[in-house]
Design an enzyme around this catalytic site. Structure first.
Site, PDB file in Angstrom:
ATOM      1  N   GLU A  90       0.806  -1.227   0.000  1.00 44.89           N
ATOM      2  CA  GLU A  90       0.000   0.000   0.000  1.00 44.89           C
ATOM      3  C   GLU A  90       0.837   1.274   0.000  1.00 44.89           C
ATOM      4  OE1 GLU A  90      -3.062   0.012   2.950  1.00 44.89           O
ATOM      5  OE2 GLU A  90      -3.845  -1.947   2.352  1.00 44.89           O
ATOM      6  N   GLU A 118      -4.877  -8.847   1.168  1.00 44.95           N
ATOM      7  CA  GLU A 118      -5.533  -8.480   2.433  1.00 44.95           C
ATOM      8  C   GLU A 118      -7.022  -8.319   2.195  1.00 44.95           C
ATOM      9  OE1 GLU A 118      -4.033  -5.097   4.627  1.00 44.95           O
ATOM     10  OE2 GLU A 118      -1.953  -5.668   4.224  1.00 44.95           O
TER      11      GLU A 118
END
Ligand code: FCB
Length: 493
Positions: A175, A370
């Site tokens: 991220e 995720e």
């Protein structure tokens, strides 16, 4: 987009053979031992020890004590029956100041972890950078400084050389959007800067770091070891026609600002100029380095955003001001449940994101690296954690993943966030995402009901039918049935 979106499937939902089932964590969120075996200081040590940054003044000093519990944690994974464990390597353990030689004692921890995983038949899946930059590099400008990208590639090469024979799959970073946006633009993550220019520079250098690391790792890894990147993507849904434009801009600024450079070597035209790196920062060859083909894309999916036009002085139910965008509001459709993070629960957002990704990069393997939810977990007097919300969440999102596969998306695996409750960044220990409950006072781990459910799916590769799920839940299953309330912007995530 195909017609199966939202339709409840009739029978058991079988995943393809070889589909990889896993669970995720990251170094700072679980490890502890922040001063042990020569580990250097990271920006998260500094930030979490700064008063007022983290809920309740929590820090990752102790976290889940995983540094001292390798055997126990590997047993949790083995009990779960997963095929892979996604963990991250703490840069300041390997290079305490972010440059120079290797700190062998730090590396030994990861060798012990990967060896134990392999003994149990679990594939080690490593993220090279999950936000814990050595403080010494931040002191020289951090990701806003181009040199950090070069240091990162050197570090990535070191870990590829040291662990390349053990790790089955790699991600350069996790991220980068959050690292740049929360870390440098709005200051809600380490290093806590609030400067648009720094954030735009950090975005470019994170991307460059990814590209340089990819190159360096490929030259050191054996055979065809897969290397990718994990991006967090959110569908941005306009609530009415007149918000179409605003939603397209936000899609560019939240999603495409990292997705497009990685896949296509361009920055998105719709993003506002102040979010993008200035042309002086982009050196010849950068975009080619950044867009070198990845072996797979890691998708972190949590929730969609609903965007509408709204009057900040006269907000309607479900509306909150969209920071930095006067006249725009975030909207929470009343029919969508929210997790305790306040994040909307919408499995169709995962389906839509997978289908859009497949359109952007046809047949590129995708792993959901995720996906998960925080819920109000507690141990009952009978000694159990009955987290039905998490089971519902899993059922809805695994159904969405399964539907995407039926519709031709090359989805190759799913990693649940998280293996166990841990240090949830600015929310500290207040938010629990684990399949295992952690009693932080005693460090005792306890399988939640969702762990038993996920274990069954991971072992069999089959998500039971909606009817069977409904029966097992005692009739209160909600998320599997959620439909999106508004149409997405065409071509937007
Ligand atoms: C993601 C992070 C991960 C975790 C989840 C809840 O943005 O990558 O570390 O905190 O959110």
């Amino acid at each position: 987009m195909n017609g199966t979106s939202g339709a409840g499937a009739p029978g058991p939902r079988r995943f393809p053979p070889g589909f990889l089932w896993g669970a995720s964590t990251s170094a700072y969120q679980v490890e502890c031992a922040v001063h042990t075996d020569g580990r250097g200081q990271s920006i998260w040590d500094t930030y979490s020890h700064t008063p007022g940054t983290i809920h309740g003044g929590d820090t990752g000093d102790i976290a889940c004590d995983s540094y001292n519990r390798v055997d126990e944690d590997v047993s949790l994974l083995s009990d779960l029956g997963v095929d892979g464990y996604r963990f991250s390597i703490a840069w300041p353990r390997v290079q305490p100041t972010g440059r120079g030689g290797v700190n062998q004692r730090g590396l030994d921890y990861y060798r012990a972890l990967t060896a134990r995983l392999r003994d149990r038949g679990i594939m080690p899946v490593a993220t090279v950078y999950h936000w814990d930059l050595p403080q010494a590099l931040e002191d020289e400008g951090g990701w806003a400084n181009r040199e950090t990208a070069e240091r990162f590639a050197e570090y990535a090469q070191l870990v590829a050389q040291a662990l390349g024979d053990q790790v089955g799959m790699w991600m350069t970073m996790n991220e980068p959007q959050q690292a740049a946006h929360q870390g440098y633009r709005v200051g809600t993550h380490a290093p806590g800067k609030t400067d648009y220019e720094l954030a735009a520079a950090a975005s470019h250098h994170l991307l460059l770091g990814h590209g340089l690391a990819l190159e360096a790792m490929r030259s050191s890894l054996p055979g065809r070891t897969a290397v990718g990147i994990a991006l967090d993507l959110h569908p941005v849904r306009p609530t009415s026609e007149d918000a179409l434009d605003a939603a397209a801009v936000l899609d560019a600024e939240h999603n495409r600002i990292f997705l497009e450079p990685v896949l296509h070597g361009t920055y998105p035209a719709r993003a506002r100029a102040e979010l993008l790196p200035s042309s002086e920062l982009i050196k010849p060859g950068d975009m080619r380095t950044i867009s070198a083909p990845v072996d797979f894309l890691g998708l972190n999916y949590y929730c969609p955003f609903y965007i509408g036009l709204g009057d900040w002085d006269d907000l309607r139910r479900g509306e909150t001001p969209l920071p930095g965008h006067p006249g725009l509001v975030n909207y929470a459709p009343p029919e969508l449940p929210k997790t305790t993070m306040g994040w909307l629960v919408e499995p169709n957002g995962l389906y839509d994101t997978l289908v859009t990704l497949d359109r952007e990069a046809p047949q590129l393997p995708i792993f959901i690296t995720e996906n998960g939810c925080a819920s109000e977990d507690y141990i009952t007097p009978e000694g159990e954690v009955n987290d039905q919300e998490r089971i519902d969440f899993l059922e809805g999102h695994l159904d969405a993943a399964w539907r995407a596969i039926q519709d031709g998306v090359n989805l190759a695996g799913y990693f649940h966030w998280s293996l166990m409750d841990n240090f949830e960044w600015a929310r500290g220990y207040q938010r629990r995402f684990g399949l295992y409950f952690v009693d932080f006072a005693s460090q005792r781990r306890l399988a939640k009901r969702s762990a038993r459910f996920y274990s069954e799916v991971a072992r069999t590769g089959v998500l039971p039918s909606s009817e069977a799920m409904l029966q097992a839940s005692g009739g209160d299953l909600v998320n599997g049935d959620i439909r999106s309330a508004a149409r997405p912007v065409p071509g937007a995530l």
